[in-house]
Design a protein around this motif. Sequence first.
Motif, PDB file in Angstrom:
ATOM      1  N   ALA A 177      21.132 -17.233  82.175  1.00 18.64           N
ATOM      2  CA  ALA A 177      20.913 -18.661  81.952  1.00 18.64           C
ATOM      3  C   ALA A 177      20.182 -19.322  83.121  1.00 18.64           C
ATOM      4  CB  ALA A 177      22.245 -19.366  81.709  1.00 18.64           C
ATOM      5  N   THR A 178      20.297 -18.752  84.320  1.00 19.07           N
ATOM      6  CA  THR A 178      19.704 -19.407  85.494  1.00 19.07           C
ATOM      7  C   THR A 178      18.854 -18.476  86.353  1.00 19.07           C
ATOM      8  OG1 THR A 178      21.685 -18.921  86.791  1.00 19.07           O
ATOM      9  CG2 THR A 178      21.602 -21.060  85.667  1.00 19.07           C
ATOM     10  N   ARG A 179      18.638 -17.238  85.910  1.00 24.60           N
ATOM     11  CA  ARG A 179      17.904 -16.279  86.737  1.00 24.60           C
ATOM     12  C   ARG A 179      17.059 -15.358  85.862  1.00 24.60           C
ATOM     13  NH1 ARG A 179      20.880 -12.100  90.771  1.00 24.60           N
ATOM     14  NH2 ARG A 179      21.190 -10.935  88.859  1.00 24.60           N
ATOM     15  N   LEU A 180      15.878 -15.007  86.366  1.00 23.66           N
ATOM     16  CA  LEU A 180      14.953 -14.164  85.629  1.00 23.66           C
ATOM     17  C   LEU A 180      14.337 -13.151  86.588  1.00 23.66           C
ATOM     18  CD1 LEU A 180      13.413 -14.008  82.830  1.00 23.66           C
ATOM     19  CD2 LEU A 180      11.740 -15.532  83.866  1.00 23.66           C
ATOM     20  N   LEU A 181      14.416 -11.870  86.259  1.00 19.83           N
ATOM     21  CA  LEU A 181      13.782 -10.831  87.065  1.00 19.83           C
ATOM     22  C   LEU A 181      12.432 -10.508  86.455  1.00 19.83           C
ATOM     23  CD1 LEU A 181      13.746  -8.592  89.258  1.00 19.83           C
ATOM     24  CD2 LEU A 181      14.794  -7.092  87.536  1.00 19.83           C
TER      25      LEU A 181
ATOM     26  N   THR B   1      15.172 -17.735  90.647  1.00 23.23           N
ATOM     27  CA  THR B   1      16.522 -18.297  90.539  1.00 23.23           C
ATOM     28  C   THR B   1      16.473 -19.812  90.373  1.00 23.23           C
ATOM     29  OG1 THR B   1      16.680 -18.441  92.936  1.00 23.23           O
ATOM     30  CG2 THR B   1      17.534 -16.436  91.911  1.00 23.23           C
ATOM     31  N   ARG B   2      17.643 -20.406  90.223  1.00 28.05           N
ATOM     32  CA  ARG B   2      17.821 -21.853  90.053  1.00 28.05           C
ATOM     33  C   ARG B   2      17.069 -22.390  88.840  1.00 28.05           C
ATOM     34  NH1 ARG B   2      16.000 -23.580  95.538  1.00 28.05           N
ATOM     35  NH2 ARG B   2      16.038 -21.464  96.242  1.00 28.05           N
TER      36      ARG B   2
ATOM     37  N   THR C 107      15.043 -18.708  79.304  1.00 26.58           N
ATOM     38  CA  THR C 107      16.359 -18.321  79.811  1.00 26.58           C
ATOM     39  C   THR C 107      17.369 -18.421  78.679  1.00 26.58           C
ATOM     40  OG1 THR C 107      16.686 -20.591  80.561  1.00 26.58           O
ATOM     41  CG2 THR C 107      15.933 -18.986  82.205  1.00 26.58           C
ATOM     42  N   SER C 108      18.469 -17.713  78.826  1.00 25.02           N
ATOM     43  CA  SER C 108      19.516 -17.754  77.804  1.00 25.02           C
ATOM     44  C   SER C 108      20.316 -19.045  77.935  1.00 25.02           C
ATOM     45  CB  SER C 108      20.423 -16.531  77.926  1.00 25.02           C
ATOM     46  OG  SER C 108      21.002 -16.476  79.216  1.00 25.02           O
TER      47      SER C 108
END
Length: 152
Positions: free
Chosen positions: A49-53, A96-97, A127-128
């Motif tokens: 929900a708040t982070r993506l790689l 992030t964030r 994001t989820s």
Amino acid sequence: MTTDVAGRIYVMHSIWTPGLVGGYSSMISVMYKAPPTAPTTPTVGSVTATRLLITWGVTCPISTIQAFDVYLSTNPGNVTFEKIATVVNATSYYITRLSPSTTYNIRLTATNVFGSSPQTSTLTYATSSASTTPIMPIEITADISRDTRVVT
């Protein structure tokens, strides 16, 4: 394009000049330094929900790249991208964030002492959603064989 021992990129062009008897008699070599080529379009490694790689590849020798710049936009028209990070010695990055249930547009550039590459194609990813329901335990066990007291 070629690189020298210091990792600098050079592009070499050869120009043949006409000779006295109608043939080509001499060659002039022109070299100039160039920024790296654009990395591959980033891909998603994992998302919350708040982070993506994000991960990406390179299209020129890695030794010619000093860093990658990561750009982010939430604008649906991909008009305004903000530089959010400079990544050194890696081809992946955790953004992030982020806000839950939000669509993000991501681009990259590669940089060296001669400049920046063109931006990559845009990766668009959402994001989820944030989980608002607490997770219930599957099994609860208690040992009541010892001194048990009921508190009221």
